[in-house]
Design an enzyme around this catalytic site. Structure first.
Site, PDB file in Angstrom:
ATOM      1  N   LYS A 148       0.843  -1.187   0.000  1.00  0.00           N
ATOM      2  CA  LYS A 148       0.000   0.000   0.000  1.00  0.00           C
ATOM      3  C   LYS A 148       0.884   1.245   0.000  1.00  0.00           C
ATOM      4  O   LYS A 148       2.047   1.106   0.380  1.00  0.00           O
ATOM      5  CB  LYS A 148      -0.934  -0.004   1.211  1.00  0.00           C
ATOM      6  N   ASP A 177      -2.608  -5.928   2.454  1.00  0.00           N
ATOM      7  CA  ASP A 177      -3.171  -5.054   3.477  1.00  0.00           C
ATOM      8  C   ASP A 177      -2.849  -5.778   4.768  1.00  0.00           C
ATOM      9  O   ASP A 177      -3.448  -6.816   5.067  1.00  0.00           O
ATOM     10  CB  ASP A 177      -4.692  -4.914   3.306  1.00  0.00           C
ATOM     11  N   HIS A 178      -1.892  -5.275   5.530  1.00  0.00           N
ATOM     12  CA  HIS A 178      -1.369  -6.111   6.615  1.00  0.00           C
ATOM     13  C   HIS A 178      -2.414  -6.368   7.704  1.00  0.00           C
ATOM     14  O   HIS A 178      -2.284  -7.313   8.459  1.00  0.00           O
ATOM     15  CB  HIS A 178      -0.054  -5.552   7.176  1.00  0.00           C
ATOM     16  N   LYS A 182      -3.691 -10.114  10.247  1.00  0.00           N
ATOM     17  CA  LYS A 182      -3.832 -10.222  11.707  1.00  0.00           C
ATOM     18  C   LYS A 182      -4.840 -11.320  12.032  1.00  0.00           C
ATOM     19  O   LYS A 182      -5.951 -11.330  11.489  1.00  0.00           O
ATOM     20  CB  LYS A 182      -4.305  -8.882  12.301  1.00  0.00           C
ATOM     21  N   HIS A 240      -7.190  -0.448   5.686  1.00  0.00           N
ATOM     22  CA  HIS A 240      -7.332  -1.340   6.844  1.00  0.00           C
ATOM     23  C   HIS A 240      -8.748  -1.312   7.429  1.00  0.00           C
ATOM     24  O   HIS A 240      -9.337  -2.351   7.720  1.00  0.00           O
ATOM     25  CB  HIS A 240      -6.352  -0.944   7.948  1.00  0.00           C
ATOM     26  N   LYS A 341      -4.125   9.211  15.314  1.00  0.00           N
ATOM     27  CA  LYS A 341      -2.819   9.133  15.969  1.00  0.00           C
ATOM     28  C   LYS A 341      -2.856  10.008  17.222  1.00  0.00           C
ATOM     29  O   LYS A 341      -3.700  10.888  17.352  1.00  0.00           O
ATOM     30  CB  LYS A 341      -1.734   9.614  15.016  1.00  0.00           C
TER      31      LYS A 341
END
Ligand code: BG6
Length: 491
Positions: A148, A177-178, A182, A240, A341
């Site tokens: 990405k 898409d990490h 998961k 994500h 964040k």
């Protein structure tokens, strides 16, 4: 053979090599396995090994007590090729190197090309690989993993898909898409479709609203230059978070195969109601930036003071979006999704808020309509929490809130694969289930594009400020209907 473009970059040292090392340690890699790092830096094989293995701060934990000889055997599987200046030349030399390594180490012409370069180079690399016949699957398979961001908006994502499709078939392309790597994200499918107790309630008849929070404690760290052109919506939400949304929203697939699951995810993404007029966008989207603050006695810079960030930037580090899903299952159920964040803690969770019972005989007893919740904790403290009411022992019907709590960590000790381990292994085995398909990425951009456009050019758009260490700007609570509030996860 795994060929990594952008091999001298951060991702290779931080994620890819540790993931490969863990796979090697766990006996998951084929015996004949070689990694060829490719990039523009002038490095020898030895210097590359030193950088990503021997002197890497990221490998220390995985290496643990492994014998030096074991580490050496792994390091000796890594090679490096300097491609020169622009990733657009010297592919014949690269092809020769690949084929020499292939002959020497018997890797059967099976190649994965991992693109971890700036996205502007993806198409150039794909074109050059195809000119050297490195996309040709007559002998051995050829796969392309693409990092990405996949595009900057709908238009650029479409162009990128078209560009890549000129040289590689869709079945050869793996868009990473990490979050899909998961375990807890994958567990959303199992929670919903391997149990009979959740799915009957998983619809508008029983669910009041759905809330998804993704919070990080860190700021933009050293990535201000990249982040300022991206923002939370592109960096986290389009990929994500919409992946998580699609797993919550999708209909049961007819089977566990990649196409079966991805077909349903695409349908889910296409059913998100697009927001097109300014009033809807104004009422349902909030963006904000962290401002300079003091946390634990220490001054934390505001977003606009971060290195690489324009001091007048309006790029969001907080995004909260309310939306609806236009289909039979979800009609009129609001979804609230936020990502930010510099929040008080790092957490990602999905909260399913159930409706109150139609007729409440215990309504004066201490329970209220907001109390039945299913909380799927994606990270950290991975697990599932169900909140419900129980009778307080004694006379009468006083009801108290109770928790049914499951932690993944309570399962028998088992190495839980890191996202990149799982995804690399899947790509090697040709399983694209946890990779995004072209139409999936485009469907996500279709939803996000009008918000981006509004935030860029709309009238009355505001960028609110919030102090580091708080749950976003004050008015973010206004987004939630009725007497509900965001669930701030320490609760
Ligand atoms: C990345 C984003 O994709 O995901 C980062 O670019 C973010 O900005 C990261 O910090 C979060 O990943 P995780 O796995 O730590 O939640």
């Amino acid at each position: 053979m795994l060929i990594i473009f952008g091999a001298s970059g951060d991702l290779t040292a931080r994620k890819l090599i540790p993931a490969l090392f863990n796979l090697y340690k766990g006996g998951h890699l084929p015996e004949k396995f070689v990694v060829l790092g490719v990039s523009r830096s002038d490095l020898s094989d030895g210097e590359f090994r030193k950088k990503v293995v021997h002197e890497s701060e990221y490998l220390k934990e995985s290496v643990g007590k492994e014998a030096n000889s074991f580490i050496e055997t792994f390091a000796n599987k890594l090679f490096y090729e300097d491609l020169g200046d622009d990733y657009d030349t010297n592919y014949h030399r690269l092809e020769t190197r690949i084929s020499d390594l292939n002959t020497k180490y018997g890797t059967d012409d099976n190649y994965i090309f991992y693109l971890s370069t700036p996205p502007s180079l993806y198409e150039v690399i794909a074109k050059n690989l195809s000119e050297e016949g490195l996309n040709n699957e007559e002998k051995g398979w050829k796969r392309l993993i693409v990092e990405k961001p996949f595009g900057y908006n709908l238009d650029s994502a479409r162009k990128l898909n078209e560009g890549l499709h000129n040289y590689f078939q869709e079945t050869q392309i793996y868009r990473i898409d990490h979050y899909l790597g998961k375990e807890t994200v994958q567990n959303l499918l199992v929670t919903r479709f391997a149990n009979s107790i959740f799915e009957p309630l998983w619809n508008r008849n029983y669910i009041h609203h759905v809330e998804i929070t993704n919070a990080e404690r860190v700021g933009v760290e050293k990535r201000g230059g990249y982040y300022d052109k991206s923002g939370a919506l592109r960096d986290m939400f389009q990929n994500h978070l919409l992946q998580i949304v699609s797993l919550v929203v999708m209909e049961p697939p007819i089977g566990p195969g990649a196409e079966e699951i991805r077909n349903e995810k695409v349908k889910a993404l296409k059913s998100l109601r697009k927001m097109t007029d300014e009033k809807t966008l104004f009422d349902n989207t909030i963006r904000a930036q962290y401002v300079s603050s003091v946390i634990d006695g220490e001054k934390v810079p505001g977003y606009r003071e971060e290195e690489g960030v324009d001091p007048n930037s309006t790029t969001e580090t907080y995004a909260a979006i309310k939306f609806f899903v236009d289909n039979w299952r979800w009609a009129d159920v609001p979804f609230y999704v936020r990502t930010a964040k510099r929040m008080p803690t790092k957490v990602t969770e999905v909260v399913i808020h159930f409706k109150s019972p139609h007729h409440q005989i215990f309504k004066d007893s201490g329970m209220d309509s907001k109390d039945n919740k299913l909380i799927i904790r994606i990270q950290p403290d991975e697990g599932i929490l169900i909140k419900f009411g129980v009778k307080v022992p004694g006379q009468g019907f006083k009801v108290e809130r109770a928790n049914l709590d499951f932690y993944y960590s309570s399962l028998v000790e088992q190495h839980v694969m890191e996202a990149y381990e799982r995804l690399l292994l899947d790509a090697m085995q040709g399983d694209a289930t946890l990779y995004a398909r072209a139409d999936e990425v485009e469907a996500a951009w279709e939803f996000v594009d009008p918000i981006l456009e509004y935030w860029k050019n709309g009238k009355d758009v505001k960028t609110y400020g919030y102090s580091a260490g708080v749950w976003g700007p004050k008015n973010s609570d206004d987004l939630i209907d009725g007497n509900h509030m965001w669930r701030n996860p320490e609760e």
